[in-house]
Enzyme design. Structure first.
Site, mmCIF file in Angstrom:
data_model
loop_
_atom_site.group_PDB
_atom_site.id
_atom_site.type_symbol
_atom_site.label_atom_id
_atom_site.label_comp_id
_atom_site.label_asym_id
_atom_site.label_seq_id
_atom_site.Cartn_x
_atom_site.Cartn_y
_atom_site.Cartn_z
ATOM 1 N N GLU A 138 0.856 -1.192 0.000
ATOM 2 C CA GLU A 138 0.000 0.000 0.000
ATOM 3 C C GLU A 138 0.882 1.229 0.000
ATOM 4 O O GLU A 138 1.859 1.284 0.751
ATOM 5 C CB GLU A 138 -0.900 -0.013 1.242
ATOM 6 C CG GLU A 138 -1.730 1.257 1.430
ATOM 7 C CD GLU A 138 -2.615 1.189 2.683
ATOM 8 O OE1 GLU A 138 -3.009 0.065 3.090
ATOM 9 O OE2 GLU A 138 -2.892 2.249 3.260
ATOM 10 N N GLU A 143 -2.821 11.166 3.166
ATOM 11 C CA GLU A 143 -3.938 11.023 4.100
ATOM 12 C C GLU A 143 -3.737 12.064 5.181
ATOM 13 O O GLU A 143 -2.608 12.521 5.419
ATOM 14 C CB GLU A 143 -4.070 9.610 4.663
ATOM 15 C CG GLU A 143 -2.902 9.087 5.423
ATOM 16 C CD GLU A 143 -3.114 7.653 5.915
ATOM 17 O OE1 GLU A 143 -4.262 7.175 5.935
ATOM 18 O OE2 GLU A 143 -2.117 7.025 6.288
#
Length: 263
Positions: A138, A143
């Site tokens: 990932e 974020e």
């Protein structure tokens, strides 16, 4: 003097510049996002556990939560009772529609804000169905915690470094906030390196050596293969905590474009 120029030369060789545009998603068709590029994750996770993060929202493909208007993709988190959840939102993915190994991946986004608001622009290994997370890998290009509107986090997850033990670095926007204007979040990714950018600032570079160092040789570098793109707006979860009385709804993540280049 020669030592300094030597360092600069090495750095220049590692930092590639990808210029061949292969995906140019400008959200210029009103209504639902382009189905040839985007599909949706629906619900509260395959195990009903908030996508493994105890997130509180139920993801839908309704226009209330995701639509294209005036050249922007709007992903809206709402406070409403829906299918057993207190909140709704949306998560778009390009799985089985667009995936690529290496390149520059970037999006221009204006972020929402508030305690418990968790937007993300990220990528998963395209082999995830056969190679479950974290084995697939990932890359979190962007974020952020809505309660900290000046701080962005870029991370990688893989075997031996995932979840709360991901390899991460924060970027702080000096005297400004990510919810008041658009910013470009991107990576440049090649064999054995991932560079993280905000606008034109390179704020982190990760390599297999970093993974070795951070995990005492236990972690695996799993980033030399195709990945697909995800864009979502979560509510609550272990990363941000739950919304509180100060959190205003609805909150909207506004995406101007998504672009991918190759070398």
């Amino acid at each position: 003097m020669s030592v300094i120029s030597g360092c600069e030369t090495d750095e220049t060789q590692t930092v590639a510049t990808f210029t061949n545009l292969v995906l140019d998603e400008n959200f210029d068709t009103e209504g639902a996002p382009n189905p040839q590029l985007w599909s949706f994750d629906i619900g509260n996770g395959p195990n009903g556990d908030g996508w493994g993060n105890q997130e509180l929202q139920y993801y839908t493909d309704r226009s209330d939560n995701v639509t294209v208007e005036n050249g922007f993709l709007l992903i809206t988190a709402r406070e409403e009772s829906f299918a057993g959840s207190q909140y709704t939102s949306a998560r778009l993915i390009t799985q089985d529609k667009f995936e690529q190994e290496f390149g520059r991946f970037e999006a221009r986004i204006r972020l929402p804000f508030g305690q418990g608001i968790w937007p993300a622009f990220w990528m998963l290994g395209a082999d995830i169905d056969e190679n479950p997370w974290p084995g697939a890998g990932e890359i979190d290009i962007m974020e952020y915690r809505g309660q900290e509107p000046s701080i962005l986090v870029g991370s990688i997850h893989g075997p031996g470094y995932n979840g709360g033990d991901a390899i991460s670095k924060e970027f702080t926007l000096e005297n400004d906030r990510f919810d008041t204007d658009f910013h470009v979040f991107g990576i440049e990714w090649g064999p054995d390196f991932i560079n993280f950018y905000v606008d034109d600032v390179l704020y982190n570079q990760l390599t297999p050596e970093d993974v070795d160092e951070e995990t005492d040789g236990e972690g695996q570098w799993v980033f030399n293969k195709p990945f697909f793109i995800l864009i979502n707006l979560a509510v609550g979860g272990t990363f941000v905590g739950a919304p509180n009385a100060e959190t205003q709804f609805p909150q909207t993540m506004i995406v101007d474009y998504v672009r991918v280049y190759e070398n």
